[in-house]
Scaffold this motif. Structure first.
Motif, PDB file in Angstrom:
ATOM      1  N   GLU A 162     -11.704  -5.336   2.404  1.00  0.00           N
ATOM      2  CA  GLU A 162     -10.587  -4.596   1.821  1.00  0.00           C
ATOM      3  C   GLU A 162      -9.736  -5.460   0.896  1.00  0.00           C
ATOM      4  O   GLU A 162      -8.539  -5.597   1.113  1.00  0.00           O
ATOM      5  CB  GLU A 162      -9.699  -4.054   2.937  1.00  0.00           C
ATOM      6  CG  GLU A 162     -10.411  -3.241   3.969  1.00  0.00           C
ATOM      7  CD  GLU A 162      -9.509  -2.910   5.144  1.00  0.00           C
ATOM      8  OE1 GLU A 162      -8.308  -2.663   4.937  1.00  0.00           O
ATOM      9  OE2 GLU A 162     -10.011  -2.903   6.270  1.00  0.00           O
ATOM     10  N   THR A 168      -1.494  -6.386  -5.480  1.00  0.00           N
ATOM     11  CA  THR A 168      -0.308  -5.617  -5.821  1.00  0.00           C
ATOM     12  C   THR A 168       0.515  -6.425  -6.815  1.00  0.00           C
ATOM     13  O   THR A 168       0.888  -7.560  -6.525  1.00  0.00           O
ATOM     14  CB  THR A 168       0.552  -5.320  -4.575  1.00  0.00           C
ATOM     15  OG1 THR A 168      -0.246  -4.629  -3.620  1.00  0.00           O
ATOM     16  CG2 THR A 168       1.747  -4.458  -4.944  1.00  0.00           C
ATOM     17  N   MET A 227      -7.202  -6.430  -1.810  1.00  0.00           N
ATOM     18  CA  MET A 227      -6.129  -5.629  -2.407  1.00  0.00           C
ATOM     19  C   MET A 227      -5.205  -6.533  -3.207  1.00  0.00           C
ATOM     20  O   MET A 227      -4.843  -7.611  -2.761  1.00  0.00           O
ATOM     21  CB  MET A 227      -5.317  -4.930  -1.322  1.00  0.00           C
ATOM     22  CG  MET A 227      -4.175  -4.115  -1.857  1.00  0.00           C
ATOM     23  SD  MET A 227      -3.358  -3.249  -0.518  1.00  0.00           S
ATOM     24  CE  MET A 227      -1.983  -2.554  -1.387  1.00  0.00           C
ATOM     25  N   GLY A 242      -1.165  -1.361  -7.962  1.00  0.00           N
ATOM     26  CA  GLY A 242      -1.981  -1.909  -6.894  1.00  0.00           C
ATOM     27  C   GLY A 242      -3.431  -1.488  -7.055  1.00  0.00           C
ATOM     28  O   GLY A 242      -3.737  -0.478  -7.682  1.00  0.00           O
ATOM     29  N   TYR A 243      -4.307  -2.293  -6.493  1.00  0.00           N
ATOM     30  CA  TYR A 243      -5.727  -1.981  -6.544  1.00  0.00           C
ATOM     31  C   TYR A 243      -6.355  -2.434  -5.245  1.00  0.00           C
ATOM     32  O   TYR A 243      -6.095  -3.539  -4.769  1.00  0.00           O
ATOM     33  CB  TYR A 243      -6.400  -2.678  -7.724  1.00  0.00           C
ATOM     34  CG  TYR A 243      -7.849  -2.291  -7.867  1.00  0.00           C
ATOM     35  CD1 TYR A 243      -8.190  -1.095  -8.471  1.00  0.00           C
ATOM     36  CD2 TYR A 243      -8.852  -3.084  -7.363  1.00  0.00           C
ATOM     37  CE1 TYR A 243      -9.516  -0.710  -8.587  1.00  0.00           C
ATOM     38  CE2 TYR A 243     -10.182  -2.718  -7.473  1.00  0.00           C
ATOM     39  CZ  TYR A 243     -10.508  -1.526  -8.081  1.00  0.00           C
ATOM     40  OH  TYR A 243     -11.806  -1.148  -8.172  1.00  0.00           O
ATOM     41  N   ARG A 244      -7.186  -1.582  -4.664  1.00  0.00           N
ATOM     42  CA  ARG A 244      -7.826  -1.918  -3.398  1.00  0.00           C
ATOM     43  C   ARG A 244      -9.229  -1.337  -3.353  1.00  0.00           C
ATOM     44  O   ARG A 244      -9.440  -0.189  -3.700  1.00  0.00           O
ATOM     45  CB  ARG A 244      -7.003  -1.355  -2.245  1.00  0.00           C
ATOM     46  CG  ARG A 244      -7.582  -1.664  -0.888  1.00  0.00           C
ATOM     47  CD  ARG A 244      -6.652  -1.139   0.176  1.00  0.00           C
ATOM     48  NE  ARG A 244      -7.106  -1.460   1.499  1.00  0.00           N
ATOM     49  CZ  ARG A 244      -6.469  -1.151   2.595  1.00  0.00           C
ATOM     50  NH1 ARG A 244      -5.315  -0.514   2.519  1.00  0.00           N
ATOM     51  NH2 ARG A 244      -6.941  -1.469   3.765  1.00  0.00           N
ATOM     52  N   GLU A 245     -10.166  -2.161  -2.935  1.00  0.00           N
ATOM     53  CA  GLU A 245     -11.531  -1.709  -2.649  1.00  0.00           C
ATOM     54  C   GLU A 245     -11.647  -1.630  -1.131  1.00  0.00           C
ATOM     55  O   GLU A 245     -10.945  -2.346  -0.415  1.00  0.00           O
ATOM     56  CB  GLU A 245     -12.560  -2.709  -3.174  1.00  0.00           C
ATOM     57  CG  GLU A 245     -12.549  -2.908  -4.664  1.00  0.00           C
ATOM     58  CD  GLU A 245     -13.282  -1.825  -5.423  1.00  0.00           C
ATOM     59  OE1 GLU A 245     -13.827  -0.887  -4.801  1.00  0.00           O
ATOM     60  OE2 GLU A 245     -13.306  -1.900  -6.656  1.00  0.00           O
ATOM     61  N   HIS A 246     -12.511  -0.785  -0.640  1.00  0.00           N
ATOM     62  CA  HIS A 246     -12.676  -0.675   0.813  1.00  0.00           C
ATOM     63  C   HIS A 246     -14.133  -0.340   1.110  1.00  0.00           C
ATOM     64  O   HIS A 246     -14.596   0.742   0.804  1.00  0.00           O
ATOM     65  CB  HIS A 246     -11.775   0.423   1.361  1.00  0.00           C
ATOM     66  CG  HIS A 246     -11.656   0.390   2.849  1.00  0.00           C
ATOM     67  ND1 HIS A 246     -10.522   0.785   3.490  1.00  0.00           N
ATOM     68  CD2 HIS A 246     -12.503  -0.003   3.823  1.00  0.00           C
ATOM     69  CE1 HIS A 246     -10.685   0.651   4.793  1.00  0.00           C
ATOM     70  NE2 HIS A 246     -11.895   0.174   5.012  1.00  0.00           N
ATOM     71  N   ARG A 289      -2.396 -11.056  -3.905  1.00  0.00           N
ATOM     72  CA  ARG A 289      -3.073 -10.510  -2.722  1.00  0.00           C
ATOM     73  C   ARG A 289      -2.037 -10.302  -1.619  1.00  0.00           C
ATOM     74  O   ARG A 289      -1.195 -11.140  -1.366  1.00  0.00           O
ATOM     75  CB  ARG A 289      -4.146 -11.490  -2.262  1.00  0.00           C
ATOM     76  CG  ARG A 289      -5.009 -10.923  -1.166  1.00  0.00           C
ATOM     77  CD  ARG A 289      -5.942 -11.945  -0.678  1.00  0.00           C
ATOM     78  NE  ARG A 289      -5.141 -13.038  -0.117  1.00  0.00           N
ATOM     79  CZ  ARG A 289      -5.630 -14.075   0.491  1.00  0.00           C
ATOM     80  NH1 ARG A 289      -6.905 -14.216   0.598  1.00  0.00           N
ATOM     81  NH2 ARG A 289      -4.854 -15.006   0.969  1.00  0.00           N
ATOM     82  N   TYR A 335      -8.986 -10.485   3.263  1.00  0.00           N
ATOM     83  CA  TYR A 335     -10.031  -9.748   2.562  1.00  0.00           C
ATOM     84  C   TYR A 335     -10.605  -8.602   3.375  1.00  0.00           C
ATOM     85  O   TYR A 335     -11.316  -7.768   2.854  1.00  0.00           O
ATOM     86  CB  TYR A 335     -11.173 -10.696   2.187  1.00  0.00           C
ATOM     87  CG  TYR A 335     -10.698 -11.845   1.347  1.00  0.00           C
ATOM     88  CD1 TYR A 335     -10.396 -11.664   0.009  1.00  0.00           C
ATOM     89  CD2 TYR A 335     -10.533 -13.105   1.902  1.00  0.00           C
ATOM     90  CE1 TYR A 335      -9.945 -12.714  -0.766  1.00  0.00           C
ATOM     91  CE2 TYR A 335     -10.086 -14.162   1.132  1.00  0.00           C
ATOM     92  CZ  TYR A 335      -9.789 -13.964  -0.198  1.00  0.00           C
ATOM     93  OH  TYR A 335      -9.331 -15.005  -0.957  1.00  0.00           O
TER      94      TYR A 335
END
Length: 89
Positions: free
Chosen positions: A45, A49, A47, A59-63, A5, A9
């Motif tokens: 958010e 990496t 994320m 990388g992955y990210r939700e928003h 992370r 968050y």
């Protein structure tokens, strides 16, 4: 997965400025005691990496943006979850 992370968050909205820095109390992290109350708007958010050369690198990210209400929350972003929708490449 927490070792991958890159920051908290998410954060609440209100008076904040990236030019002057961010007030820690607005952040959603383990080390900050943020109290969520009805009427607040927050951004979630998460994320991750993972470094190049490591298994699963990238990388992955939700928003999402949420309005906190008496019964929980309402997601006003409506962005789809999951890698099936969010993977580019």
């Amino acid at each position: 997965m927490l070792q991958y992370r890159t920051f908290g968050y998410g954060h609440s909205f209100g008076v904040l400025s990236h030019y002057y820095g961010r007030e820690a109390g607005l952040e959603l992290r383990e080390d900050i005691d943020t109290v969520l109350e009805p009427g607040m708007v927050i951004s979630m958010e998460p994320m991750l990496t993972i470094a190049d050369g490591e298994p699963g690198a990238g990388g992955y990210r939700e928003h999402d943006k949420l309005i906190i209400d008496e019964d929980g929350n309402e997601n006003i972003a409506g962005y789809p979850f999951g890698p099936e929708f969010n993977v580019v490449g």
